[in-house]
Design a protein around this motif. Structure first.
Motif, PDB file in Angstrom:
ATOM      1  N   TRP A 182      23.633  18.488 -19.758  1.00 37.32           N
ATOM      2  CA  TRP A 182      24.216  17.575 -20.741  1.00 37.32           C
ATOM      3  C   TRP A 182      25.735  17.731 -20.792  1.00 37.32           C
ATOM      4  N   TYR A 183      26.209  18.974 -20.708  1.00 38.93           N
ATOM      5  CA  TYR A 183      27.653  19.228 -20.712  1.00 38.93           C
ATOM      6  C   TYR A 183      28.307  18.581 -19.492  1.00 38.93           C
ATOM      7  N   GLN A 184      27.707  18.768 -18.329  1.00 38.91           N
ATOM      8  CA  GLN A 184      28.263  18.188 -17.109  1.00 38.91           C
ATOM      9  C   GLN A 184      28.195  16.663 -17.131  1.00 38.91           C
ATOM     10  N   ARG A 185      27.151  16.124 -17.727  1.00 37.07           N
ATOM     11  CA  ARG A 185      27.028  14.674 -17.859  1.00 37.07           C
ATOM     12  C   ARG A 185      28.179  14.130 -18.686  1.00 37.07           C
ATOM     13  N   ASN A 186      28.494  14.783 -19.806  1.00 37.15           N
ATOM     14  CA  ASN A 186      29.600  14.339 -20.656  1.00 37.15           C
ATOM     15  C   ASN A 186      30.950  14.528 -19.963  1.00 37.15           C
ATOM     16  N   LYS A 187      31.058  15.617 -19.220  1.00 40.30           N
ATOM     17  CA  LYS A 187      32.295  15.876 -18.472  1.00 40.30           C
ATOM     18  C   LYS A 187      32.516  14.794 -17.417  1.00 40.30           C
ATOM     19  N   CYS A 188      31.422  14.381 -16.783  1.00 43.03           N
ATOM     20  CA  CYS A 188      31.513  13.318 -15.786  1.00 43.03           C
ATOM     21  C   CYS A 188      31.932  12.005 -16.438  1.00 43.03           C
ATOM     22  N   ARG A 189      31.438  11.751 -17.624  1.00 38.90           N
ATOM     23  CA  ARG A 189      31.760  10.506 -18.336  1.00 38.90           C
ATOM     24  C   ARG A 189      33.245  10.454 -18.700  1.00 38.90           C
ATOM     25  N   VAL A 190      33.812  11.610 -19.063  1.00 39.87           N
ATOM     26  CA  VAL A 190      35.206  11.645 -19.521  1.00 39.87           C
ATOM     27  C   VAL A 190      36.172  11.879 -18.362  1.00 39.87           C
ATOM     28  N   ASP A 191      35.896  12.916 -17.544  1.00 37.27           N
ATOM     29  CA  ASP A 191      36.843  13.337 -16.502  1.00 37.27           C
ATOM     30  C   ASP A 191      36.488  12.859 -15.098  1.00 37.27           C
ATOM     31  N   ARG A 192      35.281  12.285 -14.947  1.00 34.92           N
ATOM     32  CA  ARG A 192      34.811  11.806 -13.649  1.00 34.92           C
ATOM     33  C   ARG A 192      34.647  12.919 -12.622  1.00 34.92           C
TER      34      ARG A 192
END
Length: 226
Positions: free
Chosen positions: A179-189
């Motif tokens: 979930w953390y990596q998913r959110n990181k991908c959404r914000v920082d790509r």
């Protein structure tokens, strides 16, 4: 516990306080027919006598035990992983499929794999990124993670309770970090490689285990943990 005091009043227990209640409030009235004032405590009387445990069961209306409680609420799981696992069990995370249902115009593809619609079941139990994280943990620690489609089925079957608890901790650690990596991908790509995520999960669970070293463990579990 207040209910226990109420039961004493009903039973006319030999107590100064009980005598005071009967003298100042009941005044000879039948207890079962007594109507308390609006500022009085609620009360429950059971045929077999009052117990706090019995009152608790009455209040919760004998609801069935939730199937995922042993996975999430065990002493080996990192607290923040427990909380996110509880949110997953409650289907309370705003995954993309929910945003689409809310009417938002967004791409519904999974941010981590881009292969399917993002949902709870896909993100944590079907996504190739999630499976790679679990496989990396398995290679690091020799744990076996069965194919699951919900939080209550994600813990490893077999082994001692401690082994099951630790492996559940690793699984919930994976769910939290995905979930953390998913959110990181959404914000920082950008996302971290699954192997590096797995290593962070193992280190976090190790720290948690060291905090539980005072528990009485048998030789087999100590060897397994080492």
């Amino acid at each position: 516990m207040v209910g226990r005091l109420v039961a004493w009043v009903a039973e006319k227990k030999d107590s100064i306080w009980v005598h005071w209640v009967h003298h100042n409030h009941l005044k000879g009235k039948d207890w079962m027919a007594y109507t308390p004032s609006t500022n009085s405590s609620w009360w429950v009387i059971q045929p077999a006598g009052y117990t706090p445990a019995g009152c608790y069961k009455w209040l919760r209306d004998n609801r069935p035990t939730i199937p995922w409680h042993k996975v999430i609420w065990n002493v080996w799981v990192v607290p923040k992983h427990q909380f996110l696992g509880w949110l997953v069990a409650q289907a309370a995370l705003n995954t993309i499929d929910k945003l689409v249902q809310y009417g938002m115009q967004v791409d519904d593809k999974c941010l981590l794999c881009g292969q399917s619609e993002e949902s709870l079941s896909h993100l944590f139990f079907e996504c190739q990124y999630s499976r790679r994280v679990l496989m990396a943990i398995q290679q690091l620690r020799g744990c076996q993670f069965p194919k699951a489609n919900s939080i209550d089925r994600c813990a490893t079957r077999g082994g001692s309770k401690i082994q099951q608890g630790v492996q559940a901790a690793l699984t919930l650690g994976a769910i939290y970090n995905v979930w953390y990596q998913r959110n990181k991908c959404r914000v920082d790509r950008v996302v971290m490689r699954p192997e590096h995520v797995a290593d962070e999960i193992v280190q976090a669970v190790k720290i948690r285990i060291r905090g539980r070293e005072k528990l009485n463990l048998n030789v087999t579990d100590i060897a397994w943990l080492n």
